[in-house]
Each structure stands twice: as structure tokens, then as C-alpha cells.
Design an enzyme around this catalytic site. Structure first.
Site, PDB file in Angstrom:
ATOM      1  N   ASP A  73       0.867  -1.186   0.000  1.00 19.82           N
ATOM      2  CA  ASP A  73       0.000   0.000   0.000  1.00 19.82           C
ATOM      3  C   ASP A  73       0.900   1.231   0.000  1.00 19.82           C
ATOM      4  O   ASP A  73       1.479   1.584   1.021  1.00 19.82           O
ATOM      5  CB  ASP A  73      -0.903   0.001   1.242  1.00 19.82           C
ATOM      6  CG  ASP A  73      -1.857   1.194   1.245  1.00 19.82           C
ATOM      7  OD1 ASP A  73      -1.465   2.290   0.779  1.00 19.82           O
ATOM      8  OD2 ASP A  73      -3.001   1.045   1.700  1.00 19.82           O
ATOM      9  N   TRP A  98       4.663  -2.730   8.090  1.00 20.49           N
ATOM     10  CA  TRP A  98       3.557  -3.674   7.887  1.00 20.49           C
ATOM     11  C   TRP A  98       4.160  -4.926   7.279  1.00 20.49           C
ATOM     12  O   TRP A  98       5.001  -4.846   6.380  1.00 20.49           O
ATOM     13  CB  TRP A  98       2.551  -3.011   6.951  1.00 20.49           C
ATOM     14  CG  TRP A  98       1.647  -3.925   6.185  1.00 20.49           C
ATOM     15  CD1 TRP A  98       1.808  -4.321   4.887  1.00 20.49           C
ATOM     16  CD2 TRP A  98       0.435  -4.508   6.636  1.00 20.49           C
ATOM     17  NE1 TRP A  98       0.776  -5.120   4.517  1.00 20.49           N
ATOM     18  CE2 TRP A  98      -0.101  -5.258   5.578  1.00 20.49           C
ATOM     19  CE3 TRP A  98      -0.271  -4.473   7.849  1.00 20.49           C
ATOM     20  CZ2 TRP A  98      -1.283  -5.964   5.660  1.00 20.49           C
ATOM     21  CZ3 TRP A  98      -1.455  -5.177   7.928  1.00 20.49           C
ATOM     22  CH2 TRP A  98      -1.956  -5.907   6.861  1.00 20.49           C
ATOM     23  N   ASP A 117       8.049   2.083   4.886  1.00 22.19           N
ATOM     24  CA  ASP A 117       7.904   3.386   4.222  1.00 22.19           C
ATOM     25  C   ASP A 117       9.246   4.114   4.252  1.00 22.19           C
ATOM     26  O   ASP A 117      10.036   3.940   5.187  1.00 22.19           O
ATOM     27  CB  ASP A 117       6.838   4.227   4.932  1.00 22.19           C
ATOM     28  CG  ASP A 117       5.433   3.698   4.680  1.00 22.19           C
ATOM     29  OD1 ASP A 117       5.271   2.891   3.745  1.00 22.19           O
ATOM     30  OD2 ASP A 117       4.509   4.087   5.418  1.00 22.19           O
ATOM     31  N   TRP A 149       3.831   4.629   8.082  1.00 22.50           N
ATOM     32  CA  TRP A 149       4.736   3.935   8.999  1.00 22.50           C
ATOM     33  C   TRP A 149       5.944   4.795   9.379  1.00 22.50           C
ATOM     34  O   TRP A 149       6.813   4.344  10.132  1.00 22.50           O
ATOM     35  CB  TRP A 149       5.196   2.612   8.387  1.00 22.50           C
ATOM     36  CG  TRP A 149       4.041   1.665   8.205  1.00 22.50           C
ATOM     37  CD1 TRP A 149       3.420   1.370   7.034  1.00 22.50           C
ATOM     38  CD2 TRP A 149       3.337   0.946   9.226  1.00 22.50           C
ATOM     39  NE1 TRP A 149       2.376   0.502   7.249  1.00 22.50           N
ATOM     40  CE2 TRP A 149       2.299   0.230   8.592  1.00 22.50           C
ATOM     41  CE3 TRP A 149       3.469   0.844  10.609  1.00 22.50           C
ATOM     42  CZ2 TRP A 149       1.409  -0.582   9.300  1.00 22.50           C
ATOM     43  CZ3 TRP A 149       2.582   0.031  11.311  1.00 22.50           C
ATOM     44  CH2 TRP A 149       1.576  -0.670  10.653  1.00 22.50           C
ATOM     45  N   TYR A 159       5.898  11.136   4.368  1.00 18.19           N
ATOM     46  CA  TYR A 159       6.002   9.846   3.667  1.00 18.19           C
ATOM     47  C   TYR A 159       6.374  10.074   2.201  1.00 18.19           C
ATOM     48  O   TYR A 159       5.785  10.916   1.526  1.00 18.19           O
ATOM     49  CB  TYR A 159       4.666   9.103   3.767  1.00 18.19           C
ATOM     50  CG  TYR A 159       4.544   7.993   2.754  1.00 18.19           C
ATOM     51  CD1 TYR A 159       5.238   6.799   2.916  1.00 18.19           C
ATOM     52  CD2 TYR A 159       3.751   8.140   1.614  1.00 18.19           C
ATOM     53  CE1 TYR A 159       5.155   5.778   1.979  1.00 18.19           C
ATOM     54  CE2 TYR A 159       3.649   7.132   0.674  1.00 18.19           C
ATOM     55  CZ  TYR A 159       4.359   5.949   0.863  1.00 18.19           C
ATOM     56  OH  TYR A 159       4.277   4.947  -0.073  1.00 18.19           O
ATOM     57  N   THR A 162       7.428   3.416  -0.659  1.00 15.65           N
ATOM     58  CA  THR A 162       7.517   2.191   0.154  1.00 15.65           C
ATOM     59  C   THR A 162       8.439   1.164  -0.519  1.00 15.65           C
ATOM     60  O   THR A 162       8.391   0.987  -1.740  1.00 15.65           O
ATOM     61  CB  THR A 162       6.101   1.581   0.334  1.00 15.65           C
ATOM     62  OG1 THR A 162       5.247   2.587   0.881  1.00 15.65           O
ATOM     63  CG2 THR A 162       6.118   0.378   1.253  1.00 15.65           C
TER      64      THR A 162
HETATM   65  N1  ABN Z   1       2.209   2.962   4.087  1.00 10.54           N
HETATM   66  C1  ABN Z   1       1.954   3.866   3.068  1.00 10.54           C
HETATM   67  C2  ABN Z   1       1.074   5.009   3.492  1.00 10.54           C
HETATM   68  C3  ABN Z   1       1.643   6.203   3.857  1.00 10.54           C
HETATM   69  C4  ABN Z   1       0.837   7.255   4.251  1.00 10.54           C
HETATM   70  C5  ABN Z   1      -0.523   7.068   4.308  1.00 10.54           C
HETATM   71  C6  ABN Z   1      -1.077   5.856   3.937  1.00 10.54           C
HETATM   72  C7  ABN Z   1      -0.288   4.815   3.538  1.00 10.54           C
END
Ligand code: ABN
Length: 171
Positions: A73, A98, A117, A149, A159, A162
């Protein structure tokens, strides 16, 4: 050899006398069409089959349908200046992550995959990938993957993308 040549010459002359030029061309044409039906020789046909063969393997870890991304994700770091398992320059891997279980079709085994992340730069926005196998609603954080994360890092809210790392065998 000379007798073979003169024999062949006689046959060709006899054939030429009994056939008009137009008739001969028509026969050659029919022969060519017939052989093309039996042996496909057009280069365009072969090129198309080559393209299909190229598209067939599911081995491309820059694409979201790669086996290791079954529970992914986020944005693929391979599209953001990093690699599928390395954060891009200027970012750092999240301290928490995760973990999903993915099946590798190549060896038939299941693997634990950690999705970390990369934190410290604004959102990459390229190659979004949401596979989410076995993800559950947000009320149970350890089984929900739609989370930033970066929360445990110093650059906690920023962020970028990933990465995914195989961390063990799940069989
Ligand atoms: N793990 C990825 C992510 C980052 C920020 C918000 C949602 C998902």
C-alpha cells in the site's frame, strides 16, 4: 554434368513452348500463395508473436503485479529514485512496518515480506500500488496497512514511498 544440363535445358524449353508468359506468371503466383499459407513467412506475424512472449513473464519488480507486492500500500520506491528494496536518497526507512505473507509462484513457497515506508521527503506520487491481500479494517492497526509507517521516525509525518523486503519463510 553436361548431359544433366542439356537434359534440363530440353525440359525447360518444352515447358516454355507449351506455356504463355502470363500462364507461367500465374502458376508462379499460385505457388507463392500456397507456400505462404503452409509456412507463415511474413515478418509482421513473427514480430507480433515476439511481443506476446515478451509480455508473458510476471517477473518485473517495477510493476505492481509482482508477487512480492501482494500486500503493498503506497508508491513503489523503484519509480521514485530508489529501488524495490532501497529508499531513495534523502529519505530513511521507517523503523516500524507492515508485514504481509506473499506466495512466490516461481518456487511455490510463501514468504514474509516487510513493507517499510521511506520517510523525510514529500510524497513521491508515482507508481501507486494497492494490493492489500489480507488487509483488514483500520480498527486493528496490526492487520491494517493503510498507515503512515514513518510515525516512529524523526521525520514522522513525511512519507515518500515504500520498499519491500523478504524477511523470512512463511511455510
Ligand atoms: N504505508 C503507506 C502510506 C503512507 C501514508 C498514508 C497511507 C499509507
Amino acid at each position: 554434368m553436361a548431359s544433366f544440363d542439356s537434359h534440363l535445358e530440353k525440359i525447360v524449353r518444352r515447358l516454355a513452348m507449351g506455356t504463355s508468359r502470363r500462364g507461367m506468371l500465374s502458376r508462379i503466383g499460385k505457388l507463392m500463395v500456397g507456400s505462404a499459407a503452409m509456412f507463415p513467412v511474413l515478418p509482421i506475424d513473427r514480430a507480433l508473436r515476439f511481443a506476446e512472449a515478451e509480455a508473458a513473464p510476471m517477473e518485473d519488480d517495477t510493476k505492481c503485479d509482482y508477487w512480492k507486492y501482494c500486500s503493498f500500500d503506497g508508491f513503489l520506491c523503484g519509480c521514485c529514485g530508489g529501488s524495490p528494496h532501497e529508499c531513495p536518497p534523502g529519505t530513511e526507512a521507517s523503523k516500524v512496518s507492515w508485514v504481509g505473507t506473499c506466495h512466490n509462484p516461481k518456487d511455490g513457497k510463501n514468504y514474509l515480506v516487510s513493507y517499510n515506508d521511506c520517510c523525510g521527503r514529500t510524497t513521491c506520487g508515482r507508481c501507486a500500488c494497492n494490493s492489500n491481500v489480507r488487509e483488514r479494517p483500520a480498527y486493528e492497526m496490526n492487520i491494517h496497512n493503510d498507515i503512515n509507517w514513518c510515525m516512529a521516525n524523526n521525520s514522522s509525518t513525511v512519507y515518500h514511498c515504500t520498499v519491500s523486503l523478504v524477511v523470512g519463510n512463511a511455510d
